[in-house]
Design a protein around this motif. Structure first.
Motif, short mmCIF file in Angstrom:
data_model
loop_
_atom_site.label_atom_id
_atom_site.label_comp_id
_atom_site.label_asym_id
_atom_site.label_seq_id
_atom_site.Cartn_x
_atom_site.Cartn_y
_atom_site.Cartn_z
N LEU A 227 -30.04 -7.72 -57.10
CA LEU A 227 -31.09 -7.19 -57.95
C LEU A 227 -30.85 -7.16 -59.04
CD1 LEU A 227 -33.48 -5.89 -54.67
CD2 LEU A 227 -33.13 -8.23 -56.01
N LEU A 228 -29.89 -6.24 -59.00
CA LEU A 228 -29.62 -5.85 -60.43
C LEU A 228 -29.43 -6.94 -61.26
CD1 LEU A 228 -28.05 -2.58 -60.37
CD2 LEU A 228 -30.00 -2.87 -61.28
N LEU A 229 -28.42 -7.86 -60.27
CA LEU A 229 -27.43 -9.15 -61.75
C LEU A 229 -28.66 -10.42 -61.67
CD1 LEU A 229 -25.87 -10.86 -62.07
CD2 LEU A 229 -25.74 -11.68 -60.00
N ALA A 230 -29.60 -10.44 -60.76
CA ALA A 230 -30.72 -11.54 -61.11
C ALA A 230 -31.35 -10.87 -61.66
CB ALA A 230 -31.43 -11.88 -59.63
N GLY A 231 -31.97 -9.25 -61.98
CA GLY A 231 -32.62 -8.77 -62.91
C GLY A 231 -31.88 -9.31 -64.62
N ALA A 232 -30.79 -8.84 -64.40
CA ALA A 232 -30.56 -9.26 -65.73
C ALA A 232 -30.10 -11.19 -66.61
CB ALA A 232 -28.45 -9.43 -65.83
N VAL A 233 -30.22 -11.92 -65.08
CA VAL A 233 -31.28 -12.85 -65.86
C VAL A 233 -32.17 -14.03 -66.48
CG1 VAL A 233 -31.30 -16.08 -63.73
CG2 VAL A 233 -29.33 -14.37 -63.78
N VAL A 234 -32.90 -12.72 -65.84
CA VAL A 234 -34.17 -13.16 -66.04
C VAL A 234 -34.59 -12.62 -67.75
CG1 VAL A 234 -36.71 -11.81 -65.84
CG2 VAL A 234 -35.39 -12.40 -63.25
N LEU A 235 -33.64 -10.90 -67.79
CA LEU A 235 -33.41 -10.41 -68.82
C LEU A 235 -33.87 -11.39 -70.11
CD1 LEU A 235 -34.21 -7.88 -70.17
CD2 LEU A 235 -31.83 -6.99 -69.77
#
Length: 288
Positions: A227-235
């Protein structure tokens, strides 16, 4: 013998954290789904797969964070790891099927209903398969009507969330949709837990061993990291955050002419023609 169930052994800590996890997974998944509708078809499967994994991981994490606060007073609880991770796979696959339907067919009509239904059934399947992975000295029994209500809540929440993703609007719209989705997923979870009764066998030792939190915490590391990795992609994708489509060339925009200056030139041509004709007509008598 009926077991004494406590679903809030840590007070409001586990429900609040579980709700936030559901919101996080929902927000990331909805933004990825929205982004898939704004890119070329070659990139669409990747965004849809990332969205499915984000939503599936979010609801799975929400479920087992909430289960950290679940205890049965008379018996210890353990979890079958294979069954637990199988519930994660089921969530991602079924949510993915629903998201791909909406991503390719649009968030309306039969496609929205089908995608929302499959996604909701995926959420419910994850919940009850995860519950089946519990190991204790007793038997889990469910109230059929309450279980049906929880499944309907999951289907309604999934359909509403996919509809919101199909609106292709800005960040605030998606955040609001993710808050509603998190509330609905949490409501589905606790409605399903309200349907549960534990019938104890009375053959085991008194409650001893590791707490549910100690057993579940190591299992949550992987999905949380994802989830943190996916959040970085969105960011790092501003267009996904803002919900703005990639700018298309003017020639490819419906209703916009390929060369905006052409109409003005077209209007000037008759004037030039008339001036030329006038000049020629005025010179003709002189030539004669």
């Amino acid at each position: 013998m009926q077991g004494t169930i406590d679903g809030f052994s840590y007070g409001l800590v586990t429900p609040v954290v579980a709700y936030l996890m559901a919101c996080l997974g929902g927000a990331l998944g909805l933004r990825c789904t929205t982004r898939s509708m704004l890119v070329s078809r070659s990139w669409r499967p990747g965004w849809l797969a990332l969205g499915a994994a984000a939503i599936g991981s979010g609801i799975w994490t929400m479920h087992f964070v909430a289960m950290m606060g679940f205890t049965v007073k008379e018996t210890p609880i353990h979890y079958d790891k294979a069954m637990t991770f199988a519930s994660l796979a089921v969530a991602i696959v079924m949510v993915g099927v629903g998201i791909f339907i909406v991503g390719y067919r649009g968030a309306r009509g039969a496609a929205l209903f089908t995608g929302g239904t499959i996604t909701g059934l995926g959420i419910a399947s994850m919940h009850y398969l995860g519950m089946a992975g519990m190991r204790l000295d007793g038997k889990l029994e469910y109230n059929t009507f309450t279980v049906a209500v929880s499944v309907v809540i999951a289907m309604g929440a999934a359909t509403a969330a996919l509809w919101a993703a199909g609106q292709v609007r800005g960040l605030l719209w998606s955040l609001g949709a993710s808050l509603v989705m998190g509330l609905a997923v949490s409501g589905m979870h606790y409605t399903g837990m309200a349907a549960l009764n534990v019938h104890l066998h009375g053959t085991g030792d008194p409650a001893t061993g590791d707490s549910p939190a100690a057993l579940l915490a190591p299992m949550l590391v992987g999905p949380l990291a994802f989830l943190l990795l996916a959040g970085a992609v969105v960011l790092f994708d501003p267009k996904m955050i803002m919900g703005r489509p990639t700018e298309a060339p003017v020639e490819h925009k419906p209703g916009v002419p390929a060369h905006p200056g052409v109409p003005h030139q077209a209007r000037r041509h008759p004037l030039r023609y008339r001036r030329t004709a006038g000049t020629r007509s005025s010179r003709t008598p002189q030539n004669h």
